[in-house]
Design a protein around this motif. Structure first.
Motif, short mmCIF file in Angstrom:
data_model
loop_
_atom_site.label_atom_id
_atom_site.label_comp_id
_atom_site.label_asym_id
_atom_site.label_seq_id
_atom_site.Cartn_x
_atom_site.Cartn_y
_atom_site.Cartn_z
N TYR A 45 -3.41 -11.13 11.93
CA TYR A 45 -3.02 -11.60 10.89
C TYR A 45 -2.09 -12.61 10.52
O TYR A 45 -1.80 -13.45 11.73
CB TYR A 45 -1.99 -10.05 10.43
N GLU A 46 -1.57 -13.00 9.86
CA GLU A 46 -0.41 -14.03 9.65
C GLU A 46 0.68 -13.44 8.54
O GLU A 46 0.46 -12.62 7.85
CB GLU A 46 -1.12 -14.97 8.75
N THR A 47 1.91 -13.68 9.12
CA THR A 47 3.06 -12.90 8.48
C THR A 47 3.20 -13.21 7.03
O THR A 47 3.61 -12.05 6.64
CB THR A 47 4.25 -13.39 9.37
N PHE A 48 3.07 -14.24 6.23
CA PHE A 48 3.37 -14.50 5.00
C PHE A 48 2.02 -14.12 4.06
O PHE A 48 2.21 -14.34 2.96
CB PHE A 48 3.68 -15.77 4.86
N CYS A 49 0.98 -13.71 4.75
CA CYS A 49 -0.19 -13.29 3.77
C CYS A 49 0.21 -12.21 3.12
O CYS A 49 0.44 -11.00 3.78
CB CYS A 49 -1.42 -13.22 4.49
N PRO A 50 0.10 -12.02 1.97
CA PRO A 50 0.55 -10.80 1.17
C PRO A 50 -0.34 -9.59 1.21
O PRO A 50 0.17 -8.57 1.56
CB PRO A 50 0.40 -11.18 -0.43
N ASP A 51 -1.65 -10.08 1.82
CA ASP A 51 -2.52 -8.98 2.18
C ASP A 51 -2.23 -8.23 3.56
O ASP A 51 -2.59 -7.11 3.74
CB ASP A 51 -3.93 -9.48 1.82
N CYS A 52 -1.74 -9.11 4.32
CA CYS A 52 -1.44 -8.80 5.77
C CYS A 52 -0.09 -7.79 5.56
O CYS A 52 -0.05 -6.86 6.44
CB CYS A 52 -1.36 -9.88 6.66
N GLN A 53 0.61 -8.35 4.75
CA GLN A 53 1.88 -7.33 4.47
C GLN A 53 1.55 -6.30 4.05
O GLN A 53 2.23 -4.97 4.48
CB GLN A 53 3.00 -8.18 3.58
N ASN A 54 0.75 -6.04 2.90
CA ASN A 54 0.27 -4.65 2.56
C ASN A 54 -0.34 -3.93 3.48
O ASN A 54 -0.14 -2.74 3.69
CB ASN A 54 -0.60 -4.98 1.30
N TYR A 55 -1.34 -4.44 4.34
CA TYR A 55 -2.11 -3.75 5.28
C TYR A 55 -1.02 -3.03 6.42
O TYR A 55 -1.18 -1.95 6.51
CB TYR A 55 -3.30 -4.74 5.95
N ILE A 56 -0.35 -4.14 6.87
CA ILE A 56 0.52 -3.36 7.97
C ILE A 56 1.62 -2.36 7.49
O ILE A 56 1.66 -1.38 8.31
CB ILE A 56 1.33 -4.51 8.54
N THR A 57 1.96 -2.69 6.19
CA THR A 57 3.24 -1.52 5.63
C THR A 57 2.54 -0.58 5.01
O THR A 57 3.19 0.53 4.90
CB THR A 57 4.02 -2.44 4.54
N THR A 58 1.23 -0.42 4.82
CA THR A 58 0.70 0.90 4.24
C THR A 58 -0.62 1.41 4.98
O THR A 58 -0.33 2.41 5.66
CB THR A 58 -0.08 0.57 2.72
N ILE A 59 -1.51 0.71 5.11
CA ILE A 59 -2.76 1.34 5.87
C ILE A 59 -2.55 1.66 7.47
O ILE A 59 -2.69 2.59 8.12
CB ILE A 59 -4.05 0.56 5.57
N LEU A 60 -2.13 0.55 7.90
CA LEU A 60 -1.49 0.60 9.46
C LEU A 60 -0.45 1.47 9.67
O LEU A 60 -0.62 2.25 10.71
CB LEU A 60 -1.40 -0.89 10.15
N GLN A 61 0.51 1.65 8.97
CA GLN A 61 1.44 2.41 9.24
C GLN A 61 1.24 3.85 8.91
O GLN A 61 1.64 4.79 9.41
CB GLN A 61 2.82 2.03 8.08
N GLU A 62 0.13 3.99 7.92
CA GLU A 62 -0.12 5.47 7.69
C GLU A 62 -0.96 5.93 8.79
O GLU A 62 -0.86 7.19 9.14
CB GLU A 62 -1.06 5.46 6.70
N ALA A 63 -1.71 4.91 9.50
CA ALA A 63 -2.42 5.40 10.65
C ALA A 63 -1.42 5.75 11.83
O ALA A 63 -1.65 6.67 12.67
CB ALA A 63 -3.48 4.51 11.26
N ASN A 64 -0.36 4.81 12.13
CA ASN A 64 0.54 5.33 13.05
C ASN A 64 1.19 6.78 12.70
O ASN A 64 1.25 7.23 13.73
CB ASN A 64 1.52 4.20 12.85
N GLU A 65 1.45 7.17 11.62
CA GLU A 65 1.91 8.16 11.42
C GLU A 65 1.22 9.57 11.57
O GLU A 65 1.59 10.66 11.82
CB GLU A 65 2.67 8.26 9.95
N ARG A 66 -0.26 9.21 11.66
CA ARG A 66 -1.03 10.38 11.52
C ARG A 66 -1.89 10.33 12.80
O ARG A 66 -1.96 11.69 13.34
CB ARG A 66 -2.28 10.23 10.50
N ILE A 67 -2.24 9.35 13.49
CA ILE A 67 -3.08 9.53 14.73
C ILE A 67 -2.89 8.25 15.65
O ILE A 67 -3.49 7.89 16.39
CB ILE A 67 -4.54 9.14 14.22
N ARG A 68 -1.58 7.99 15.86
CA ARG A 68 -1.02 7.33 16.84
C ARG A 68 -1.53 7.44 18.29
O ARG A 68 -1.76 6.64 19.14
CB ARG A 68 0.38 6.96 16.77
N THR A 69 -1.68 8.62 18.45
CA THR A 69 -1.95 9.10 19.89
C THR A 69 -3.35 8.79 20.33
O THR A 69 -4.00 8.89 21.51
CB THR A 69 -1.61 10.60 20.01
#
Length: 229
Positions: A45-69
Motif C-alpha cells: 500500500y501507499e499512504t496517500f492512496c485513497p483506496d488504500c486508506q479505505n481498505y485499511i480503515t474498513t476491510i482490514l480493520q473489520e478483519a482485525n476485529e473479527r478474525i485477528r487470531t
C-alpha cells in the motif's frame, strides 16, 4: 502388577498416551491444543492512496476485529513509488506521501508486532491527507515513543527503511494489492475476512461463522494503478 505384566499394560496405554500428548482425536477440551498455521496476509500500500486508506480503515480493520487470531499480517508501505539508481524515491502522490510512507516504515520497524504498529497505521490512514499533522497524536494513541519515531522518520534510517520496502514490493498492477499465503488474491481486496476464513484449516473462530452467515456483499474496489506495470 507382576513384572511380566508391565509390557502388556504399557502397550494398552500407548494409544491413550499418544492421544493425550498429540491430541490426534481432535479433542477440544482443556489443555494445550494443536493450532493450524495462520493465514499469511501481505498488503502492498501507499499512504496517500485513497483506496488504500479505505481498505485499511474498513476491510482490514473489520478483519482485525473479527478474525485477528488466525491472521499473520505484513504491511509494506511503498506501493507505486519508484527508487532511482541514486536511492532517491518518487511517490505517486508526491513528497508528502513519501514522508508518510517513511513514518509508517519506522513505526513497523521500531514496533514489529502487528498489533502494536497497526494502531499507528490505522490512526494515520483515518486522517487521510492530513495524516502528517497527526504523527505525534497517532504515536501517542498507539503507545509509541514519539521522539524515537521522529528521529527515525527524519533521519537516514527512515530513508533506508523506505528503500528496503521498495525492494520487498514485488511486481503488482495497483494498490491496495493483497497476497494470501504469498499469492495475489483479488477477492481478498473485496472481503479479506471471508477469504482468510476460507483459507484457514484449523478450528474456525466465532468471527468466521458470522462472516459465513452474512450475505456476501459485492464490493467493487477501486485502486491506485501502477502506471509502470
Amino acid at each position: 502388577f507382576r513384572p511380566m505384566e508391565m509390557p502388556h499394560i504399557l502397550l494398552r496405554l500407548l494409544p491413550v498416551l499418544l492421544w493425550a500428548v498429540l491430541g490426534i482425536n481432535g479433542h477440544q477440551g482443556p489443555g494445550p491444543q494443536f493450532h493450524a498455521g495462520l493465514v499469511h496476509v501481505t498488503l502492498y500500500y501507499e499512504t496517500f492512496c485513497p483506496d488504500c486508506q479505505n481498505y485499511i480503515t474498513t476491510i482490514l480493520q473489520e478483519a482485525n476485529e473479527r478474525i485477528r487470531t488466525i491472521m499473520n499480517v505484513t504491511l509494506i508501505p511503498y506501493g507505486n513509488a519508484r527508487t532511482d539508481m541514486a536511492g532517491r524515491i518518487t511517490c505517486q502522490h508526491g513528497a508528502k506521501e513519501c514522508t508518510a510512507n517513511v513514518w509508517a516504515n519506522c513505526a513497523i520497524h521500531q514496533y514489529p508486532s502487528y498489533d502494536d504498529h497497526f494502531k499507528f497505521v490505522l490512526c494515520m490512514e483515518q486522517a487521510q491527507d492530513q495524516m502528517l499533522q497527526y504523527t505525534q497524536k497517532c504515536a501517542t494513541a498507539a503507545g509509541m515513543e514519539y521522539k524515537l519515531l521522529a528521529k527515525c522518520a527524519n533521519g537516514p534510517e527512515g530513508h533506508r527503511l523506505a528503500v528496503n520496502a521498495g525492494k520487498r514490493t514485488k511486481q503488482h498492477r495497483y494498490v491496495p494489492w493483497v497476497l494470501i499465503n504469498g499469492k495475489h488474491n483479488p477477492k481478498a481486496e473485496e472481503s479479506l475476512a471471508r477469504v482468510v476464513c476460507a483459507e484457514y484449516t484449523g478450528k474456525k473462530p466465532a468471527g468466521c461463522h458470522k462472516v459465513v452467515a452474512e450475505p456476501a456483499t459485492v464490493r467493487r474496489p477501486s485502486h491506485c494503478n501502477n502506471t509502470d506495470a
